[in-house]
Design a protein around this motif. Structure first.
Motif, mmCIF file in Angstrom:
data_model
loop_
_atom_site.group_PDB
_atom_site.id
_atom_site.type_symbol
_atom_site.label_atom_id
_atom_site.label_comp_id
_atom_site.label_asym_id
_atom_site.label_seq_id
_atom_site.Cartn_x
_atom_site.Cartn_y
_atom_site.Cartn_z
ATOM 1 N N GLU A 28 12.376 -0.093 -4.149
ATOM 2 C CA GLU A 28 12.888 0.741 -3.072
ATOM 3 C C GLU A 28 11.778 1.214 -2.145
ATOM 4 O O GLU A 28 12.036 1.568 -1.002
ATOM 5 N N ALA A 29 10.530 1.207 -2.609
ATOM 6 C CA ALA A 29 9.417 1.658 -1.773
ATOM 7 C C ALA A 29 8.823 0.525 -0.953
ATOM 8 O O ALA A 29 8.344 0.744 0.165
ATOM 9 N N TYR A 30 8.842 -0.703 -1.497
ATOM 10 C CA TYR A 30 8.199 -1.810 -0.789
ATOM 11 C C TYR A 30 8.743 -3.136 -1.304
ATOM 12 O O TYR A 30 9.343 -3.220 -2.387
ATOM 13 N N THR A 31 8.509 -4.182 -0.515
ATOM 14 C CA THR A 31 8.838 -5.546 -0.891
ATOM 15 C C THR A 31 7.632 -6.429 -0.619
ATOM 16 O O THR A 31 6.980 -6.285 0.414
ATOM 17 N N VAL A 32 7.322 -7.334 -1.541
ATOM 18 C CA VAL A 32 6.290 -8.347 -1.336
ATOM 19 C C VAL A 32 6.947 -9.717 -1.461
ATOM 20 O O VAL A 32 7.555 -10.025 -2.480
ATOM 21 N N ILE A 33 6.856 -10.526 -0.398
ATOM 22 C CA ILE A 33 7.360 -11.894 -0.407
ATOM 23 C C ILE A 33 6.151 -12.816 -0.307
ATOM 24 O O ILE A 33 5.560 -12.962 0.762
ATOM 25 N N PRO A 34 5.725 -13.437 -1.411
ATOM 26 C CA PRO A 34 4.556 -14.316 -1.365
ATOM 27 C C PRO A 34 4.883 -15.630 -0.666
ATOM 28 O O PRO A 34 6.048 -16.062 -0.613
ATOM 29 N N ARG A 35 3.863 -16.254 -0.142
ATOM 30 C CA ARG A 35 4.065 -17.487 0.619
ATOM 31 C C ARG A 35 4.705 -18.588 -0.208
ATOM 32 O O ARG A 35 5.413 -19.443 0.336
ATOM 33 N N TYR A 238 3.888 -11.703 2.754
ATOM 34 C CA TYR A 238 4.529 -10.707 3.626
ATOM 35 C C TYR A 238 4.867 -9.458 2.828
ATOM 36 O O TYR A 238 5.294 -9.541 1.676
ATOM 37 N N MET A 239 4.678 -8.300 3.456
ATOM 38 C CA MET A 239 5.034 -7.021 2.849
ATOM 39 C C MET A 239 5.865 -6.205 3.828
ATOM 40 O O MET A 239 5.544 -6.142 5.018
ATOM 41 N N SER A 240 6.937 -5.594 3.364
ATOM 42 C CA SER A 240 7.642 -4.575 4.145
ATOM 43 C C SER A 240 7.580 -3.266 3.377
ATOM 44 O O SER A 240 7.800 -3.247 2.157
ATOM 45 N N LEU A 241 7.262 -2.190 4.094
ATOM 46 C CA LEU A 241 7.073 -0.887 3.466
ATOM 47 C C LEU A 241 8.015 0.114 4.103
ATOM 48 O O LEU A 241 8.042 0.272 5.326
ATOM 49 N N ARG A 242 8.779 0.813 3.294
ATOM 50 C CA ARG A 242 9.657 1.851 3.814
ATOM 51 C C ARG A 242 8.831 3.067 4.222
ATOM 52 O O ARG A 242 7.634 3.170 3.901
ATOM 53 N N ALA A 243 9.451 3.998 4.925
ATOM 54 C CA ALA A 243 8.765 5.230 5.318
ATOM 55 C C ALA A 243 8.236 5.963 4.094
ATOM 56 O O ALA A 243 8.901 6.017 3.053
#
Length: 271
Positions: A28-35, A238-243
């Protein structure tokens, strides 16, 4: 300029002999999508595009980053879109990783090469075409624009190699940021930067802030602190980070660690 490396993942399926293991993480805090998981089987076809495949890296979901969508796009020769944005209220940013891409904005053509970028304001007329011989691969960031009375966001094009990075204070220029959108103009409700760390440089504290992030690693490797976890990342990840997700990093080398960074800025909190 020396900082000119832009990694674009190779999409073929792995062999059946590979082990079923990788570094993908979803919290819920972050996502990591490796290549390694950006493979043919997980592509999307967008109805507004032809000769194009897309990997959706981020979309607004409950418990995740909600202000933006981000894609890795692959356009074959002759492909592109005459009407790429179906929502007039949505702004876009394109950053070219590989090949060549023509972007037409309000009838004016701009030829992008690796490192080239284009900001497309909400409501503008724009199109894309791969008029070269090879694949064109680029990052595409979309955000619903938040208008501000008295301000108008205008189209911006260029190449990050032609811009002078700004050194972060007290880092001896080993941590620097190339800013591709005006940072002192409230017309823009997002910033897109290329962040560079030389080997050994770090974010020496856990940043904890309201901005959401999308980070695509262009070059090198590092260990990234996300919430309470240390995560290894490399070019193409790739990383997406929530607030408010705590974040820091350490660049281990041997090359520079560089990533494309999105963040939402310059607007009051809507209640």
């Amino acid at each position: 300029m020396t900082d000119t490396s832009y990694y674009a993942p190779q999409s073929a399926l792995p062999p059946q002999t590979d082990l079923l293991s990788d570094r993908a993480i979803v919290t819920e805090a972050y996502t990591v999508i490796p290549r390694g998981v950006l493979r043919d089987i997980v592509t999307s076809v967008l109805p507004e595009w032809n000769g194009t495949r897309a990997w959706v890296l981020n979309r607004p979901v409950a418990g995740g980053a909600t202000t933006f969508a981000q894609y890795l796009m692959e356009v074959s020769p002759g492909g592109g879109s005459g009407n790429p944005e179906p929502q007039k209220e949505v702004e876009s940013f394109i950053f070219l990783l590989e090949g060549a891409l023509t972007v037409r904005i309000e009838g004016e053509s701009h030829s992008l090469t690796p490192g080239g970028f284009a900001y497309l304001p909400a409501g503008s007329e724009w199109s894309t075409a791969n008029e070269a011989g090879g694949l064109a691969k680029f990052q595409w960031i979309r955000k619903r624009y938040e208008p501000l009375e008295g301000y108008t966001a205008k189209a911006v094009t260029g190449n990050e190699q032609d811009l002078t990075p700004g050194a972060m204070p007290d880092t001896n220029n080993k941590w620097r940021t190339t800013r591709m959108l005006p940072v002192d103009d409230l017309a823009y409700d997002m910033h897109i930067n290329v962040v560079t760390f030389e080997p050994g440089a770090s974010i020496p504290f856990a940043e904890t802030h309201v901005m959401e992030h999308g980070l695509y690693v262009l070059e090198g490797k590092a260990v990234y602190r996300l919430n309470e976890d240390w995560v290894e990342v490399q070019e193409g990840d790739y990383m997406s980070l929530r607030a408010f997700c705590p974040q820091a990093c350490y660049a281990g080398g041997p090359s520079n660690f560089r990533y494309l960074l999105y963040k939402d800025v310059n607007r009051q909190i809507t209640l």
